[in-house]
Design a protein around this motif. Structure first.
Motif, PDB file in Angstrom:
ATOM      1  N   GLY A  39       0.818  -1.205   0.000  1.00 54.66           N
ATOM      2  CA  GLY A  39       0.000   0.000   0.000  1.00 54.66           C
ATOM      3  C   GLY A  39       0.851   1.254   0.000  1.00 54.66           C
ATOM      4  N   THR A  40       0.376   2.301  -0.656  1.00 54.83           N
ATOM      5  CA  THR A  40       1.049   3.596  -0.688  1.00 54.83           C
ATOM      6  C   THR A  40       0.011   4.676  -0.906  1.00 54.83           C
ATOM      7  N   THR A  41       0.330   5.903  -0.503  1.00 51.82           N
ATOM      8  CA  THR A  41      -0.560   7.034  -0.795  1.00 51.82           C
ATOM      9  C   THR A  41      -0.076   7.826  -1.996  1.00 51.82           C
ATOM     10  N   SER A  42       0.986   7.360  -2.641  1.00 55.75           N
ATOM     11  CA  SER A  42       1.606   8.097  -3.747  1.00 55.75           C
ATOM     12  C   SER A  42       1.314   7.395  -5.071  1.00 55.75           C
ATOM     13  N   ALA A  43       0.227   7.771  -5.713  1.00 56.62           N
ATOM     14  CA  ALA A  43      -0.155   7.165  -6.989  1.00 56.62           C
ATOM     15  C   ALA A  43       0.552   7.870  -8.142  1.00 56.62           C
ATOM     16  N   PRO A  44       0.819   7.154  -9.229  1.00 57.76           N
ATOM     17  CA  PRO A  44       1.444   7.788 -10.396  1.00 57.76           C
ATOM     18  C   PRO A  44       0.571   8.900 -10.967  1.00 57.76           C
ATOM     19  N   THR A  45       1.203   9.945 -11.457  1.00 53.48           N
ATOM     20  CA  THR A  45       0.467  10.994 -12.165  1.00 53.48           C
ATOM     21  C   THR A  45       0.359  10.684 -13.643  1.00 53.48           C
ATOM     22  N   THR A  46       1.225   9.819 -14.142  1.00 58.26           N
ATOM     23  CA  THR A  46       1.259   9.463 -15.548  1.00 58.26           C
ATOM     24  C   THR A  46       1.980   8.130 -15.690  1.00 58.26           C
ATOM     25  N   LEU A  47       1.717   7.424 -16.788  1.00 56.38           N
ATOM     26  CA  LEU A  47       2.428   6.170 -17.047  1.00 56.38           C
ATOM     27  C   LEU A  47       3.553   6.348 -18.063  1.00 56.38           C
ATOM     28  N   ASP A  48       3.725   7.555 -18.577  1.00 53.29           N
ATOM     29  CA  ASP A  48       4.761   7.809 -19.578  1.00 53.29           C
ATOM     30  C   ASP A  48       5.960   8.472 -18.915  1.00 53.29           C
ATOM     31  N   PRO A  49       7.130   7.829 -18.920  1.00 51.02           N
ATOM     32  CA  PRO A  49       8.312   8.412 -18.264  1.00 51.02           C
ATOM     33  C   PRO A  49       8.723   9.773 -18.804  1.00 51.02           C
ATOM     34  N   ALA A  50       8.362  10.085 -20.037  1.00 50.14           N
ATOM     35  CA  ALA A  50       8.754  11.372 -20.608  1.00 50.14           C
ATOM     36  C   ALA A  50       8.033  12.539 -19.957  1.00 50.14           C
ATOM     37  N   ALA A  52       7.059  12.496 -16.413  1.00 48.68           N
ATOM     38  CA  ALA A  52       7.078  12.481 -14.947  1.00 48.68           C
ATOM     39  C   ALA A  52       8.442  12.817 -14.364  1.00 48.68           C
ATOM     40  N   TRP A  53       8.424  13.765 -13.449  1.00 44.26           N
ATOM     41  CA  TRP A  53       9.571  14.056 -12.588  1.00 44.26           C
ATOM     42  C   TRP A  53       9.002  14.114 -11.176  1.00 44.26           C
ATOM     43  N   ASP A  54       8.450  12.993 -10.731  1.00 44.16           N
ATOM     44  CA  ASP A  54       7.741  12.961  -9.453  1.00 44.16           C
ATOM     45  C   ASP A  54       7.659  11.528  -8.941  1.00 44.16           C
ATOM     46  N   GLY A  55       6.725  11.284  -8.025  1.00 43.93           N
ATOM     47  CA  GLY A  55       6.605   9.980  -7.387  1.00 43.93           C
ATOM     48  C   GLY A  55       6.147   8.862  -8.303  1.00 43.93           C
ATOM     49  N   SER A  56       5.827   9.162  -9.550  1.00 41.82           N
ATOM     50  CA  SER A  56       5.503   8.110 -10.514  1.00 41.82           C
ATOM     51  C   SER A  56       6.677   7.145 -10.671  1.00 41.82           C
ATOM     52  N   TRP A  57       7.870   7.632 -10.338  1.00 40.53           N
ATOM     53  CA  TRP A  57       9.068   6.805 -10.452  1.00 40.53           C
ATOM     54  C   TRP A  57       8.972   5.545  -9.605  1.00 40.53           C
ATOM     55  N   GLU A  58       8.163   5.587  -8.548  1.00 38.62           N
ATOM     56  CA  GLU A  58       8.031   4.418  -7.679  1.00 38.62           C
ATOM     57  C   GLU A  58       7.523   3.210  -8.454  1.00 38.62           C
ATOM     58  N   LEU A  59       6.602   3.451  -9.384  1.00 36.74           N
ATOM     59  CA  LEU A  59       6.129   2.379 -10.251  1.00 36.74           C
ATOM     60  C   LEU A  59       7.159   2.067 -11.326  1.00 36.74           C
ATOM     61  N   TYR A  60       7.718   3.105 -11.924  1.00 34.03           N
ATOM     62  CA  TYR A  60       8.640   2.921 -13.045  1.00 34.03           C
ATOM     63  C   TYR A  60       9.812   2.000 -12.701  1.00 34.03           C
ATOM     64  N   PRO A 179       5.508   7.226 -29.047  1.00 30.24           N
ATOM     65  CA  PRO A 179       5.836   8.131 -30.148  1.00 30.24           C
ATOM     66  C   PRO A 179       7.045   9.012 -29.833  1.00 30.24           C
ATOM     67  N   ALA A 180       7.760   9.388 -30.877  1.00 31.02           N
ATOM     68  CA  ALA A 180       8.962  10.197 -30.707  1.00 31.02           C
ATOM     69  C   ALA A 180       8.655  11.632 -30.325  1.00 31.02           C
ATOM     70  N   ASP A 181       7.475  12.128 -30.705  1.00 30.96           N
ATOM     71  CA  ASP A 181       7.192  13.550 -30.541  1.00 30.96           C
ATOM     72  C   ASP A 181       5.956  13.866 -29.708  1.00 30.96           C
ATOM     73  N   LYS A 182       5.377  12.873 -29.070  1.00 36.55           N
ATOM     74  CA  LYS A 182       4.229  13.126 -28.195  1.00 36.55           C
ATOM     75  C   LYS A 182       4.134  12.022 -27.151  1.00 36.55           C
ATOM     76  N   LEU A 183       3.378  12.298 -26.104  1.00 39.94           N
ATOM     77  CA  LEU A 183       3.206  11.325 -25.039  1.00 39.94           C
ATOM     78  C   LEU A 183       2.315  10.176 -25.497  1.00 39.94           C
ATOM     79  N   ARG A 184       2.563   9.012 -24.949  1.00 42.83           N
ATOM     80  CA  ARG A 184       1.693   7.868 -25.210  1.00 42.83           C
ATOM     81  C   ARG A 184       0.325   8.153 -24.593  1.00 42.83           C
ATOM     82  N   ASP A 185      -0.750   7.900 -25.339  1.00 44.69           N
ATOM     83  CA  ASP A 185      -2.068   8.298 -24.870  1.00 44.69           C
ATOM     84  C   ASP A 185      -3.095   7.173 -24.836  1.00 44.69           C
TER      85      ASP A 185
END
Length: 526
Positions: A39-50, A52-60, A179-185
């Motif tokens: 369990g954690t209270t820190s959920a990812p903000t995004t699934l694309d590493p490009a 995130a500069w935050d706690g999403s790294w915990e999943l990554y 994609p090379a020029d946009k986030l995965r959606d």
């Protein structure tokens, strides 16, 4: 009985001992029931590493690979997807990595030099505001030679570049899916790490299954991990006591830590792992705001806030006052804010304001996120308001927003003063200074400081002996204290609570304090 594990460094196990008496336990061998629920209270903000500069790294960290990584016990980056990496030429401007043979992503695509170049280049091309491109300012270009050789050419010497390649920001992704020029959606995630993300419900749950094709440093001690995301600490601890989860990660409130350390019913079969954390909390003061744009107001704030009282009232010994952006335990740490401002003193603060002709009380609005750093954050800001109002120099309102709204607000410059937390990308003083200065910084609030960005930081990056640049980092910290654009508050301790039949908790936290889920296992017996 309740056990508490104390780690004097993130990687060093001191001992396991019961609260009353002291007897050591040896972990039994893992049994076959190897699904772990965390369990954690820190959920990812995004699934694309490009992005995130935050706690999403915990999943990554658990589903992606990086060229280098920080295995438990390491003080410097070690090979992961790379077989070896090194600077060439002696001037720290060319860094070459050779990849392991036979690497693949979970969709079957090859993890080769082309994929590495694609993964890093897209971070720079997409350039999300406040995103991980801020880590890559020193990178000039990437070249590939054959399928397994990658050469990074840097604009200037940067001895910390290997640390950056070990951060989840530079997670490797397959070109066909990202994609090379946009986030995965499409809501998907494809990596080559120890686990595959088999299902994901935002802010609720992530299901990780063992990646049978993984080739890297991690030695997995379980077959699968479920990560459950909670809104607050109380709900997470309740789930732990009811055996709905096996362990907790980020988000334990100080109140719950104190309760877990006590003799309350239900603690008999729980353990608590304590680390000396490198995570910090600080205030960001927006120079475009009419009030805090005045340096006298910023210095008066620094003169009034009582960190000791804040930590004592709100965090009950689970944190300690911080007088520099560089925390204790990191080479180069100083106490510059204490050296400059001394003990909290409202009379001194009044004189600072009067000298600059600032009328009081100064009206301020302080903003915080309600769901990113734990439920105690609201109490922290209530205490800050109490202190500032009590000085008679400020009239403070506080506002809390969920992380996604909060992030949009501070990135648009809407907040005069806002609270942020920082979990290090890598354990070096550079990483507690560089991300916050310059035009393209993690706060999306430009902080131009030419002496730091053009003189001091470049000087430290030419030196591979990181202990030799402590004086240079001290100069940078003096400038930060003089400007008061950033106001450090406290340095945290990190706690992991587990059931007694769960082993490996002492080894789960890497030097970036990111949880390595593969270290957890269920003991065969107790």
């Amino acid at each position: 009985m309740f056990n508490r594990t104390s780690l004097r460094t993130v990687a060093a196990l001191a001992c396991i001992f019961p609260l009353v008496g002291c007897g050591l336990f040896a972990d039994a061998e893992a049994d076959g029931n190897q699904k772990i629920v965390v369990g954690t209270t820190s959920a990812p903000t995004t699934l694309d590493p490009a992005e995130a500069w935050d706690g999403s790294w915990e999943l990554y960290r658990n589903v992606f690979q990086t060229l280098l990584s920080f295995p438990t016990g390491s003080s410097a980056p070690q090979p992961d997807a790379a077989r070896k990496c090194a600077f060439t030429g002696g001037d720290n401007t060319v860094y070459v990595c050779e990849l392991r043979e036979g690497l693949t992503f979970s969709n079957g695509e090859k993890l080769d030099a082309r994929a590495v170049k694609h993964s890093i280049d897209r971070i720079r091309t997409i350039d999300v505001p406040g995103g991980p491109n801020g880590l890559l300012n020193s990178l000039a270009s990437i070249e590939t030679t054959g399928a397994h050789r990658v050469t990074f050419r840097l604009k200037t010497a940067d001895a910390t570049f290997p640390f950056i390649l070990a951060a989840p920001a530079t997670s490797l992704v397959p070109p066909e899916k990202y994609p090379a020029d946009k986030l995965r959606d499409d809501g998907g995630l494809t990596g080559s790490g120890p686990y595959v993300l088999s299902s994901y419900t935002p802010k609720h749950k992530a299901e990780l299954e063992r990646n049978d094709d993984y080739k890297g440093f991690a030695k997995r001690r379980n077959e699968a991990v479920t990560i459950r995301y909670f809104q607050d600490s109380a709900a997470m601890v309740t789930a732990l006591r009811k055996e709905q989860i096996d362990a907790t990660y980020r988000g334990l409130s100080s109140e719950d830590v104190v309760k877990l350390q006590g003799k309350e019913p239900g603690n008999e079969h729980l353990r608590l792992v304590e680390t000396v954390g490198a995570d910090i909390r600080y205030l960001v003061l927006n120079p475009k705001d009419p009030a805090v744009g005045k340096i006298a107001v910023r210095r008066a704030l620094a003169q009034v806030i009582d960190r000791g009282e804040l930590v004592g009232r709100v965090y009950q010994g689970t944190a300690e006052p911080l007088y520099s952006m560089v925390p204790k335990g990191i080479a180069g740490h100083t106490t510059e804010f204490f050296d400059r401002f001394g003990e909290p003193d409202a009379a001194k603060a009044r004189r600072i304001l009067e000298k600059d002709g600032v009328e009081t009380p100064v009206k301020l609005s302080l903003w915080y996120t309600t769901d990113r750093y734990g439920s105690t954050t609201a109490n922290e800001f209530a205490e800050l308001k109490r202190q500032l109002d009590a000085s008679g120099l400020f009239s403070v309102t506080i506002q809390g927003k969920p992380w996604t709204e909060f992030q949009k607000g501070y990135q648009s410059g809407a907040y005069p003063v806002f609270g942020r937390g920082w979990f290090p990308d890598f354990p070096d003083a550079e990483n507690f200074i560089a991300p916050f200065v310059g035009e393209n910084n993690v706060l999306a609030t430009p902080y131009e400081s030419p002496v730091i960005t053009k003189v001091l930081l470049p000087a430290t990056r030419r030196e591979t002996d990181r202990g030799a640049v402590a004086d240079t980092f001290a100069q940078a910290q003096r400038i930060l204290a003089d400007d008061v654009r950033l106001l450090p508050l406290w340095q945290g301790k990190l706690y992991v609570a587990t059931h007694e039949e769960i082993g490996g908790a002492e080894r789960t936290l890497d030097p970036q304090t990111v949880m390595q889920m593969w270290e957890l296992y269920r003991k065969a017996s107790w």
